[in-house]
Motif scaffolding. Structure first.
Motif, PDB file in Angstrom:
ATOM      1  N   TYR A 162      -6.209  -7.888   2.183  1.00 49.06           N
ATOM      2  CA  TYR A 162      -5.165  -6.970   2.641  1.00 49.06           C
ATOM      3  C   TYR A 162      -3.813  -7.475   2.128  1.00 49.06           C
ATOM      4  O   TYR A 162      -3.593  -8.684   2.000  1.00 49.06           O
ATOM      5  CB  TYR A 162      -5.111  -6.908   4.174  1.00 49.06           C
ATOM      6  CG  TYR A 162      -6.223  -6.116   4.801  1.00 49.06           C
ATOM      7  CD1 TYR A 162      -6.176  -4.724   4.848  1.00 49.06           C
ATOM      8  CD2 TYR A 162      -7.320  -6.774   5.370  1.00 49.06           C
ATOM      9  CE1 TYR A 162      -7.194  -4.001   5.454  1.00 49.06           C
ATOM     10  CE2 TYR A 162      -8.341  -6.057   5.973  1.00 49.06           C
ATOM     11  CZ  TYR A 162      -8.279  -4.672   5.998  1.00 49.06           C
ATOM     12  OH  TYR A 162      -9.292  -3.961   6.593  1.00 49.06           O
ATOM     13  N   ASN A 172       1.790   1.542   6.650  1.00 51.43           N
ATOM     14  CA  ASN A 172       1.927   2.636   5.667  1.00 51.43           C
ATOM     15  C   ASN A 172       2.656   3.831   6.250  1.00 51.43           C
ATOM     16  O   ASN A 172       3.331   4.566   5.533  1.00 51.43           O
ATOM     17  CB  ASN A 172       0.545   3.104   5.191  1.00 51.43           C
ATOM     18  CG  ASN A 172      -0.300   1.981   4.649  1.00 51.43           C
ATOM     19  OD1 ASN A 172      -0.346   0.898   5.219  1.00 51.43           O
ATOM     20  ND2 ASN A 172      -0.995   2.229   3.549  1.00 51.43           N
ATOM     21  N   PRO A 199       0.819  -1.229   0.000  1.00 54.31           N
ATOM     22  CA  PRO A 199       0.000   0.000   0.000  1.00 54.31           C
ATOM     23  C   PRO A 199       0.850   1.275   0.000  1.00 54.31           C
ATOM     24  O   PRO A 199       2.045   1.244   0.314  1.00 54.31           O
ATOM     25  CB  PRO A 199      -0.813  -0.125   1.286  1.00 54.31           C
ATOM     26  CG  PRO A 199      -0.042  -1.059   2.153  1.00 54.31           C
ATOM     27  CD  PRO A 199       0.664  -1.997   1.240  1.00 54.31           C
ATOM     28  N   LYS A 200       0.207   2.382  -0.321  1.00 49.35           N
ATOM     29  CA  LYS A 200       0.910   3.668  -0.428  1.00 49.35           C
ATOM     30  C   LYS A 200       1.184   4.269   0.959  1.00 49.35           C
ATOM     31  O   LYS A 200       0.426   4.037   1.899  1.00 49.35           O
ATOM     32  CB  LYS A 200       0.074   4.644  -1.250  1.00 49.35           C
ATOM     33  CG  LYS A 200      -0.189   4.169  -2.673  1.00 49.35           C
ATOM     34  CD  LYS A 200      -1.115   5.140  -3.388  1.00 49.35           C
ATOM     35  CE  LYS A 200      -1.436   4.634  -4.803  1.00 49.35           C
ATOM     36  NZ  LYS A 200      -2.365   5.554  -5.493  1.00 49.35           N
ATOM     37  N   ILE A 238       1.317   6.959   4.049  1.00 50.58           N
ATOM     38  CA  ILE A 238       0.397   7.966   4.583  1.00 50.58           C
ATOM     39  C   ILE A 238       1.131   8.776   5.643  1.00 50.58           C
ATOM     40  O   ILE A 238       2.186   8.378   6.138  1.00 50.58           O
ATOM     41  CB  ILE A 238      -0.879   7.336   5.189  1.00 50.58           C
ATOM     42  CG1 ILE A 238      -0.511   6.352   6.312  1.00 50.58           C
ATOM     43  CG2 ILE A 238      -1.710   6.646   4.124  1.00 50.58           C
ATOM     44  CD1 ILE A 238      -1.709   5.817   7.063  1.00 50.58           C
ATOM     45  N   GLU A 274      -4.265   1.720   8.890  1.00 51.83           N
ATOM     46  CA  GLU A 274      -3.383   2.460   7.989  1.00 51.83           C
ATOM     47  C   GLU A 274      -3.574   2.018   6.537  1.00 51.83           C
ATOM     48  O   GLU A 274      -3.524   2.844   5.615  1.00 51.83           O
ATOM     49  CB  GLU A 274      -1.927   2.269   8.420  1.00 51.83           C
ATOM     50  CG  GLU A 274      -1.622   2.861   9.790  1.00 51.83           C
ATOM     51  CD  GLU A 274      -0.162   2.697  10.198  1.00 51.83           C
ATOM     52  OE1 GLU A 274       0.642   2.202   9.375  1.00 51.83           O
ATOM     53  OE2 GLU A 274       0.178   3.062  11.350  1.00 51.83           O
ATOM     54  N   ASN A 275      -3.819   0.720   6.328  1.00 50.43           N
ATOM     55  CA  ASN A 275      -4.025   0.207   4.968  1.00 50.43           C
ATOM     56  C   ASN A 275      -5.325   0.712   4.346  1.00 50.43           C
ATOM     57  O   ASN A 275      -5.381   0.972   3.143  1.00 50.43           O
ATOM     58  CB  ASN A 275      -4.045  -1.321   4.967  1.00 50.43           C
ATOM     59  CG  ASN A 275      -2.665  -1.950   5.089  1.00 50.43           C
ATOM     60  OD1 ASN A 275      -2.510  -3.136   4.879  1.00 50.43           O
ATOM     61  ND2 ASN A 275      -1.650  -1.159   5.438  1.00 50.43           N
ATOM     62  N   SER A 276      -6.374   0.840   5.176  1.00 46.75           N
ATOM     63  CA  SER A 276      -7.696   1.182   4.647  1.00 46.75           C
ATOM     64  C   SER A 276      -7.988   2.679   4.706  1.00 46.75           C
ATOM     65  O   SER A 276      -9.049   3.115   4.266  1.00 46.75           O
ATOM     66  CB  SER A 276      -8.776   0.417   5.433  1.00 46.75           C
ATOM     67  OG  SER A 276      -8.737   0.773   6.807  1.00 46.75           O
ATOM     68  N   TYR A 277      -7.062   3.473   5.231  1.00 50.44           N
ATOM     69  CA  TYR A 277      -7.308   4.901   5.440  1.00 50.44           C
ATOM     70  C   TYR A 277      -7.615   5.604   4.118  1.00 50.44           C
ATOM     71  O   TYR A 277      -6.826   5.581   3.175  1.00 50.44           O
ATOM     72  CB  TYR A 277      -6.079   5.534   6.101  1.00 50.44           C
ATOM     73  CG  TYR A 277      -6.294   6.969   6.549  1.00 50.44           C
ATOM     74  CD1 TYR A 277      -7.320   7.285   7.419  1.00 50.44           C
ATOM     75  CD2 TYR A 277      -5.450   7.989   6.116  1.00 50.44           C
ATOM     76  CE1 TYR A 277      -7.515   8.575   7.852  1.00 50.44           C
ATOM     77  CE2 TYR A 277      -5.631   9.293   6.538  1.00 50.44           C
ATOM     78  CZ  TYR A 277      -6.665   9.579   7.410  1.00 50.44           C
ATOM     79  OH  TYR A 277      -6.852  10.877   7.833  1.00 50.44           O
ATOM     80  N   ASN A 278      -8.805   6.223   4.042  1.00 52.68           N
ATOM     81  CA  ASN A 278      -9.270   6.990   2.871  1.00 52.68           C
ATOM     82  C   ASN A 278      -9.397   6.148   1.604  1.00 52.68           C
ATOM     83  O   ASN A 278      -9.600   6.700   0.512  1.00 52.68           O
ATOM     84  CB  ASN A 278      -8.325   8.164   2.565  1.00 52.68           C
ATOM     85  CG  ASN A 278      -8.392   9.243   3.622  1.00 52.68           C
ATOM     86  OD1 ASN A 278      -9.431   9.423   4.268  1.00 52.68           O
ATOM     87  ND2 ASN A 278      -7.294   9.955   3.818  1.00 52.68           N
ATOM     88  N   GLU A 279      -9.318   4.818   1.719  1.00 50.98           N
ATOM     89  CA  GLU A 279      -9.408   3.999   0.513  1.00 50.98           C
ATOM     90  C   GLU A 279     -10.524   2.958   0.586  1.00 50.98           C
ATOM     91  O   GLU A 279     -11.242   2.754  -0.381  1.00 50.98           O
ATOM     92  CB  GLU A 279      -8.066   3.292   0.250  1.00 50.98           C
ATOM     93  CG  GLU A 279      -6.946   4.244  -0.169  1.00 50.98           C
ATOM     94  CD  GLU A 279      -5.713   3.507  -0.645  1.00 50.98           C
ATOM     95  OE1 GLU A 279      -5.776   2.266  -0.795  1.00 50.98           O
ATOM     96  OE2 GLU A 279      -4.688   4.165  -0.866  1.00 50.98           O
ATOM     97  N   LYS A 280     -10.676   2.289   1.738  1.00 51.66           N
ATOM     98  CA  LYS A 280     -11.721   1.275   1.863  1.00 51.66           C
ATOM     99  C   LYS A 280     -12.175   1.204   3.314  1.00 51.66           C
ATOM    100  O   LYS A 280     -11.458   1.633   4.226  1.00 51.66           O
ATOM    101  CB  LYS A 280     -11.212  -0.091   1.391  1.00 51.66           C
ATOM    102  CG  LYS A 280      -9.956  -0.598   2.099  1.00 51.66           C
ATOM    103  CD  LYS A 280      -9.509  -1.925   1.501  1.00 51.66           C
ATOM    104  CE  LYS A 280      -8.233  -2.411   2.170  1.00 51.66           C
ATOM    105  NZ  LYS A 280      -7.752  -3.689   1.600  1.00 51.66           N
TER     106      LYS A 280
END
Length: 436
Positions: free
Chosen positions: A340, A367, A166-167, A169, A419-425
């Motif tokens: 994930y 992230n 993931p990107k 943050i 952190e992985n799902s922040y603002n994405e899912k």
């Protein structure tokens, strides 16, 4: 003999152990079991053992342990000779008495003097050999498990990756959790999960429970406490406050009570210690979902003192390598539907505990920190723990191979998921919503 006693008195050094209790201490402490120790068998693999010690970066002098063991065996052999001599003299005295006590009076008196000297020597040897025995055996018990050939000596080895990394943050999981009112800390190492985070914990444990049952595991319920005997038997220093919680006020100096949580290897071995099962029942595949307690530093979800954990415990005979590989595949089957990014890696030797021969870490990406975080693991112990805690099978009492691991740590998983799902899912994907 007097010179030997002087050497012994200078050499002896007393050690304290809950796992190995010598005869002199057994008078004041109840001995649950005596671990199986065969150093002569262990030392046959001296080169592999040295490799394991060096790769783990342990400060263990194997030559010194070997010298102590050989010296103890020499004294123990001398004790055996004295006991045999004492028995033979008594037999000879009885024979002479039967032939005629008066006519053999002189010989009998000489033998009585001789047997008294032997008894005195035997008493001194026994007294001093207790310390030697403890010293030698605790040295052997401090040795690590032999490394599996798949264990990397330097850095980790990636064996599986799922999805892309993931990107990055700018906020960590603590900031995200507090801003969304998902986390409330009571102190740096304890926290409450709220709202969707609490539902996440509920759903993920239900998901693991149902999936493990479908994979042929049996759910188990363990005690939250374990004695020092079990902790030491699993290869952990029960006196190290950074590794284990100990209840204060215990009157038992060498076998205290520790708070470990039902979802831990200690609690499983507390049940199976000194336990023998039918060979036809193997392999046993158990799991438990519950609390695990261990000293944490906080203040994030990665270093808490209390975690919700999924612990599996597998007991098998001689096909542990095959079963270990099957378990890795089953872990993949559990995690990949959650969608994930994760990876499975063979952990390097230096990161293994003394009882572990091979360890696979389940890792997710943070992230914020840009590092991988262990959210679970699976470890191969072989018969290392079974020999220490007498876990056997069959009429011949063969030692069982143990595979165990914390395949889910909810709080660590949640940290990475935030952190992985922040603002994405969403934190709760459609799959987990089915298990709420």
């Amino acid at each position: 003999m007097a010179k030997l006693m002087q050497v012994l008195s200078k050499t002896v050094r007393r050690f304290s152990s809950a796992l190995y209790v010598t005869g002199d201490k057994a008078q004041s402490h109840f001995v649950v079991l005596t671990p199986y120790i065969d150093f002569d068998e262990i030392i046959k693999n001296k080169n592999d053992l040295l490799k394991s010690i060096q790769a783990r970066k342990l400060k263990i002098d194997l030559d010194k342990i070997e010298r102590r063991w050989n010296f103890f065996k020499m004294i123990d052999d001398h004790r055996t000779v004295l006991e045999f001599t004492k028995t033979e003299i008594h037999n000879l005295i009885n024979k002479l008495k039967q032939e005629g006590e008066e006519q053999n009076k002189s010989d009998i008196e000489k033998l009585l003097v001789h047997v008294k000297l032997v008894k005195d020597d035997l008493k001194n040897v026994k007294e001093y050999s207790y310390g030697l025995e403890e010293n030698a055996n605790l040295g052997v018990l401090s040795l690590p498990n032999l490394l599996h050939h798949k264990t990397p000596l330097d850095s980790h080895t990636i064996i599986h990756e799922f999805l892309e990394q993931p990107k990055p943050i700018s906020e960590n999981h603590i900031q995200i959790g507090k801003s969304l009112n998902l986390i409330e800390y009571t102190n740096p190492t304890l926290c409450y999960l709220k709202s969707d985070a609490a539902l996440f914990e509920f759903a993920i444990t239900n998901y693991f429970q149902i999936t493990l049952l479908n994979q042929g595991f049996t759910q188990f319920s363990n005690a939250d406490f374990a004695r020092s005997l079990v902790v030491e038997g699993c290869g952990t220093d029960y006196l190290d406050k950074n590794k284990i919680f100990t209840l204060d006020g215990s009157n038992n100096e060498i076998n205290r009570l520790h708070v470990v949580g039902g979802a831990s290897l200690y609690s499983f071995m507390a049940y199976f210690a000194k336990h023998s099962i039918q060979s036809t029942l193997l392999p046993l595949k158990f799991f438990t979902l519950g609390r695990k307690y261990s000293p944490g530093s906080g203040p994030d979800l990665l270093n808490l003192s209390q975690n919700t954990v999924g612990q599996i415990f597998v007991a098998t005979s001689d096909n542990s390598n095959e079963i270990f590989d099957i378990l890795i595949e089953q872990i993949r089957e559990i995690y990949e539907p959650l969608n994930y990014h994760l990876r499975l890696v063979y952990a390097p030797a230096a990161s293994l505990k003394v009882g572990e021969s091979l360890k696979v870490s389940i890792e997710m990406f943070s992230n914020y920190s840009g590092k991988y975080v262990e959210i679970g693991y699976l470890s191969l112990y072989g018969d290392y723990i079974s020999k220490r805690l007498l876990f056997t099978h069959g009429k011949e009492r063969t030692f069982i191979n143990v595979i165990s691991g914390e395949i889910l740590n909810v709080q660590r998983f949640l940290a990475c998921a935030l952190e992985n799902s922040y603002n994405e899912k969403p934190l709760l994907p459609s799959l987990l919503q089915k298990y709420i």
